[in-house]
Scaffold this active site. Structure first.
Site: not given
Length: 393
Positions: A244, A126-129, A379-381
């Site tokens: 995901e 996966q090329g996301y971040s 992130s969960n936030e």
């Protein structure tokens, strides 16, 4: 809400359980049960066994080569795999990019890419971040410039899970700077063996190189590897992220690891400590609650109602549970969880030290590794903000 399984569903469970018993290598299952290091061959060989049976693509409809299982059957299959201690299926191909190719790819792209995913022969990454573009995917800067019948890709991806093993990668790339950031993103499939692709492993706190940096230096990508329309990749990316985040919850793995936590607590003599056992009980209640949430979604789908839009909520609770069981296992083993000798691990005898057991050796490493779960996949936030907006208004 009907949470009872039908006789047909229970028969399906028994079929899966019997097949796993006959086809899962006991040595491999023991490595998974004790959370020992799995090689690329361990993971991909099991994927190929599933692929030969037609079960690697367990979530696919029949028209694309899948078994066409119901949501309940998919859940039961995942539950039995966790119970039998199979290696986890690397989700980037069969669970994440495949649904995007099915929904938005051309017939030619579907015929070209889906068979290799379903068989387990092709490993996807996966090329996301990117550096500076984690949860804020709209800010990606990796550039793809159209030149004739190719795109020329330049930029960098990071935190690419198991990218050192990848054959192909699906990428979010910037093809336009006009308008809002989301409107200039495209979804591109890229052969990781292409000239100009460099993969550099990143060593983590647990001593492993699970994630990587990937650099693109004038990489030529045929234009027919663009999914859908140019500058519409944000739509496809959101479609994929729902898969995901639901996958990250992984309630069946948590149920298996809960049993492992109990074994370690009894083995290390802390099971009789009522305060420690209270923490295990609290964790078990949360796992049961998460499972009920998953079953509510399955019940809604089974009755023809719209399933709850709770991918973000599943991700939040699932990731927090994973961190808690990893911490409790490390605390249960105490000092015996701490030794982590990379050379010993490489040689295959990590854990064979006085007073220690093989199953305790990875516990400190697992604890460190699990700190990531509340960050990756959004992130969960950020997920709490999404849940508040979509569920609470």
């Amino acid at each position: 809400m009907d949470l009872a399984y039908t006789p047909e569903e229970l028969a399906f469970r028994e079929e899966v359980r019997a097949w796993l018993k006959d086809n899962l290598n006991p040595t491999l299952a023991d490595k998974v049960r004790n959370d020992l290091r799995l090689s690329r061959e361990d993971i991909q060989d099991w994927a190929k066994v599933l692929g030969k049976k037609g079960w690697l693509a367990s979530g696919w409809p029949k028209e694309f080569g899948g078994p066409g299982w119901t949501a309940v059957q998919k859940h039961l299959f995942a539950e039995e795999c966790a119970r039998a201690c199979t290696p986890a299926v690397v989700p980037f191909g069969p669970v994440m990019v495949a649904p995007v190719i099915m929904a938005y790819g051309t017939p030619e792209q579907q015929q070209r890419f889906l068979p290799g995913i379903a068989s387990g022969e092709v490993w996807w990454s996966q090329g996301y971040s990117e550096p500076g573009s984690g949860s804020d995917l709209a800010s990606v800067k990796t550039r793809a410039e159209r030149v004739g019948d190719h795109y020329i890709v330049n930029g960098q991806k990071t935190w690419t899970t198991l990218g050192q093993h990848g054959d192909w990668m699906f990428n979010l790339v910037r093809t336009s700077n006009e308008g809002k950031p989301q409107t200039g993103i495209s979804f591109l499939l890229l052969d990781m063996k292409s000239p100009g692709v460099t993969v550099r492993p990143i060593k983590l706190l647990d001593g492993e190189c699970e994630v990587n940096e990937v650099f693109f230096d004038n990489v030529k990508v045929p234009a027919d590897q663009l999914i859908g329309e140019e500058n519409k990749g944000w739509t496809y990316a959101k479609h994929l992220l729902a898969h995901e985040r639901t996958n990250i919850a992984d309630v069946n793995r948590s149920k298996r690891e809960l049993e492992r936590l109990k074994r370690i607590a009894k083995q290390e003599g802390v099971w009789e400590d009522s305060r420690f056992r209270d923490q295990i009980a609290l964790l078990e209640v949360d796992i049961i609650a998460l499972e009920m949430l998953v079953l509510r979604v399955l019940s809604a789908e089974k009755s023809g109602k719209n399933s709850l839009d709770i991918a973000g909520l599943l991700k939040i609770k699932g990731s927090e549970i994973q961190q808690r069981y990893a911490e409790l296992m490390m605390l249960a083993a105490g000092p015996y969880s701490l030794p982590f000798i990379e050379e010993a691990m490489e040689a295959g005898w990590q854990g064979h030290f006085p007073g220690g057991t093989v199953g305790n050796a990875p516990l400190a490493g697992s604890y460190f590794n699990m700190r990531k779960t509340t960050i990756y996949g959004g992130s969960n936030e950020v997920q709490r903000n999404i849940v508040a907006q979509t569920l609470l208004g």
